[in-house]
Every structure is written in structure tokens, then in C-alpha cells.
Design a protein around this motif. Structure first.
Motif, short mmCIF file in Angstrom:
data_model
loop_
_atom_site.label_atom_id
_atom_site.label_comp_id
_atom_site.label_asym_id
_atom_site.label_seq_id
_atom_site.Cartn_x
_atom_site.Cartn_y
_atom_site.Cartn_z
N ARG A 80 54.42 28.30 26.74
CA ARG A 80 53.29 27.48 26.31
C ARG A 80 53.75 26.04 26.13
N PHE A 81 52.79 25.13 26.12
CA PHE A 81 53.05 23.75 25.76
C PHE A 81 51.78 23.18 25.14
N VAL A 82 51.95 22.15 24.33
CA VAL A 82 50.82 21.45 23.76
C VAL A 82 51.18 19.96 23.74
N THR A 83 50.19 19.13 24.10
CA THR A 83 50.36 17.69 24.09
C THR A 83 49.49 17.11 23.00
N ILE A 84 50.08 16.29 22.14
CA ILE A 84 49.35 15.66 21.05
C ILE A 84 49.40 14.16 21.27
N LYS A 85 48.23 13.52 21.21
CA LYS A 85 48.13 12.06 21.39
C LYS A 85 48.02 11.40 20.02
N TYR A 86 48.78 10.34 19.83
CA TYR A 86 48.72 9.53 18.61
C TYR A 86 48.12 8.18 18.99
N SER A 87 46.86 7.91 18.57
CA SER A 87 46.20 6.69 19.02
C SER A 87 45.84 5.72 17.89
N THR A 88 45.40 6.21 16.73
CA THR A 88 45.01 5.30 15.65
C THR A 88 46.25 4.76 14.94
N ASN A 89 46.08 3.69 14.18
CA ASN A 89 47.21 3.10 13.46
C ASN A 89 47.86 4.11 12.52
N ARG A 90 47.05 4.90 11.85
CA ARG A 90 47.57 5.90 10.93
C ARG A 90 48.40 6.95 11.67
#
Length: 139
Positions: free
Chosen positions: A87-97
Motif C-alpha cells: 500500500r501507499f498513501v500520499t498526503i499533501k501539505y498546502s496551508t500555512n498550518r
């Protein structure tokens, strides 16, 4: 460029060398699509919440990286083709927080890699620190 995190679970039937080769392959997929790897965190062999392809365990590895959003589709496509990954999962970090949290995770992962090499030095320095404290108290 945006910040991302990928958690990949490698098959547990592999030897240590094969697991490292699979992780290097995942990192190569990211870098070949223009990604810059900030840090990696080898979480080791863990029990899965439920069996995947008749496997009860898997080797967990987290990769923190920055890449253009247009490259994510190709990275995930190549992960799906890779038979070494359960399995794999991709997490996007976009907001300043979220970016602040991502930076904290990267720093934590970098410290975790550096800690095993430095574990011996604090143990040696501890007696010296105790001696210095007793000398200072005696004065």
C-alpha cells in the motif's frame, strides 16, 4: 513546489537488502519526476490492521518531499505498478498550518536519523557532567 508525504508499505517477505532496494526505487521514482526529498523515516516492520495479500506485517517507510503538483499523478501511477508495495498513501501539505507541521515532521525525521550515531556520546558525557556538577557544588 508543494510539500508532500508518502507512506509506503513494502512486502514483508523480502530480505533487508530487497527492502532497501524497494525503498531506493520509490525514492528514485520521486526524484526522477522532479521531486526533492527532504527527509525519510524508516518505521520498520509493523503489524498491519488487516491482512493485505495474505500478509499480516509490512515494512513501513515515510518519505517527505517537495514536488510540482502536476508530477503527483505520475508518481502515484508508478507506485500502483510497483509490485513490491502493499500500500501507499500520499498526503499533501498546502496551508500555512500544514506546511509548519510538515517542517516539524521533517526536522523530527532528521533528528531520528542522527540520534543513533550520537547515542554513545551523551552516555560518555553524563559522568563528566556529574563530575563537573559535584566540583561546582564543592566550590
Amino acid at each position: 513546489m508543494r510539500n508532500y508525504e508518502n507512506l509506503v508499505i513494502v512486502k514483508p517477505t523480502f530480505t533487508a537488502e530487497e527492502i532497501q532496494a524497494a525503498v531506493k526505487n520509490v525514492e528514485e521514482i520521486i526524484t526522477s519526476n522532479g521531486g526533492e526529498i527532504a527527509a525519510t523515516d524508516a518505521m520498520g516492520m509493523r503489524k498491519l490492521a488487516y491482512p493485505i495479500e495474505k500478509s499480516e506485517r509490512g515494512y513501513y517507510h515515510v518519505i517527505y518531499y517537495s514536488v510540482e503538483p502536476s508530477a503527483i499523478a505520475e508518481i502515484e501511477r508508478r507506485f500502483r505498478i510497483n509490485e513490491d508495495l502493499l500500500r501507499f498513501v500520499t498526503i499533501k501539505y498546502s496551508t500555512n498550518r500544514e506546511v509548519t507541521a510538515w517542517n516539524a515532521l521533517v526536522e523530527k525525521a532528521k533528528k531520528a536519523v542522527a540520534t543513533p550515531a550520537k547515542e554513545e556520546t551523551p552516555a560518555e558525557e553524563a559522568p563528566k557532567a556529574e563530575e563537573a556538577a559535584t566540583e561546582a557544588a564543592a566550590e
